[in-house]
Design a protein around this motif. Structure first.
Motif, short mmCIF file in Angstrom:
data_model
loop_
_atom_site.label_atom_id
_atom_site.label_comp_id
_atom_site.label_asym_id
_atom_site.label_seq_id
_atom_site.Cartn_x
_atom_site.Cartn_y
_atom_site.Cartn_z
N ARG A 72 6.63 4.49 5.67
CA ARG A 72 6.47 4.78 4.24
C ARG A 72 7.73 5.43 3.66
NH1 ARG A 72 2.61 8.32 6.56
NH2 ARG A 72 3.44 10.41 6.64
N LYS B 67 3.26 5.93 -5.70
CA LYS B 67 3.03 6.08 -7.14
C LYS B 67 1.79 6.91 -7.43
CE LYS B 67 3.06 1.75 -8.35
NZ LYS B 67 3.04 0.53 -9.14
N LEU B 68 0.72 6.68 -6.69
CA LEU B 68 -0.51 7.43 -6.89
C LEU B 68 -0.29 8.92 -6.59
CD1 LEU B 68 -3.50 7.57 -7.56
CD2 LEU B 68 -3.96 7.02 -5.15
N GLY B 69 0.41 9.21 -5.50
CA GLY B 69 0.69 10.60 -5.16
C GLY B 69 1.49 11.30 -6.25
N ILE C 198 6.60 9.39 -13.52
CA ILE C 198 6.42 9.01 -12.12
C ILE C 198 7.72 8.45 -11.56
CG2 ILE C 198 5.28 7.31 -10.60
CD1 ILE C 198 2.76 7.72 -12.40
N ASP D 289 4.20 6.94 -16.80
CA ASP D 289 4.88 6.01 -15.89
C ASP D 289 6.36 6.38 -15.75
OD1 ASP D 289 4.56 3.72 -14.18
OD2 ASP D 289 5.81 2.63 -15.61
N TRP E 73 3.88 1.55 -1.28
CA TRP E 73 4.45 1.66 -2.62
C TRP E 73 3.41 2.18 -3.61
CZ3 TRP E 73 7.63 3.01 -5.88
CH2 TRP E 73 7.70 2.54 -7.18
N GLU E 74 2.22 1.60 -3.59
CA GLU E 74 1.17 2.05 -4.49
C GLU E 74 0.77 3.49 -4.19
OE1 GLU E 74 0.04 0.54 -7.16
OE2 GLU E 74 1.17 -1.30 -6.81
N GLY E 75 0.75 3.86 -2.91
CA GLY E 75 0.42 5.23 -2.52
C GLY E 75 1.45 6.24 -3.01
N PHE F 163 1.56 10.46 -9.40
CA PHE F 163 0.67 10.59 -10.55
C PHE F 163 -0.25 11.80 -10.39
CE2 PHE F 163 -3.35 9.32 -12.71
CZ PHE F 163 -2.87 9.34 -14.02
N GLN F 164 -0.80 11.97 -9.20
CA GLN F 164 -1.68 13.11 -8.95
C GLN F 164 -0.92 14.44 -9.10
OE1 GLN F 164 -4.96 13.11 -8.60
NE2 GLN F 164 -4.99 10.91 -8.83
N GLY G 72 0.82 -1.22 0.00
CA GLY G 72 0.00 0.00 0.00
C GLY G 72 0.85 1.26 0.00
#
Length: 127
Positions: free
Chosen positions: A105, A45-47, A68, A65, A41-43, A49-50, A39
């Motif tokens: 994190r 990447k999402l941050g 990112i 990608d 790691w995915e967070g 991306f945003q 989570g």
């Protein structure tokens, strides 16, 4: 009636490392260990991306990608499995006990930066 102010709580490296001690057992802590690391790691990447979208970045999925990866300083190959991400984080916790009191994190990000440093892979223009 007085209320207690809310404070942001974040797991430390110590907490996640302790949960990961049960990784090979049928224990709820195993799920916490795996879920937190993946989570985080995915967070990350999402941050990133945003942030790119907010800056007006545009491009193909591959270009975004790459952007990112460049933003995070991390380039995890697409063929890396989640178990490897967990192994890398756990290894970092084991090898850096002096840092485990810090937010997990950030430690996970540091572990991935060391293991998979980003290379400039083409950029996306923000606007």
């Amino acid at each position: 009636m007085a209320s207690t102010p809310l404070t942001a709580q974040t797991a430390t490296g110590n907490e996640i490392a302790a949960a990961c001690e049960y990784l090979n057992e049928a224990d709820v802590r195993t799920g916490y260990c795996i879920g937190y690391i993946i989570g985080a790691w995915e967070g990350l990447k999402l941050g990133a991306f945003q942030m790119l979208l907010a800056s007006g970045a545009d491009g193909t999925a591959q270009e975004l990608d790459n952007a990112i990866n460049n933003l995070l300083g991390i380039c995890v190959p697409a063929t890396v499995e989640r178990g490897q991400i967990i192994d890398i984080a756990m290894k970092y916790f084991d090898e850096n006990p002096e840092e485990r009191h810090l937010p997990a994190r950030g430690l996970i990000r540091d572990a991935l930066r060391i293991s998979f440093p980003a290379v400039e892979l083409g950029t996306v223009s923000p606007i």
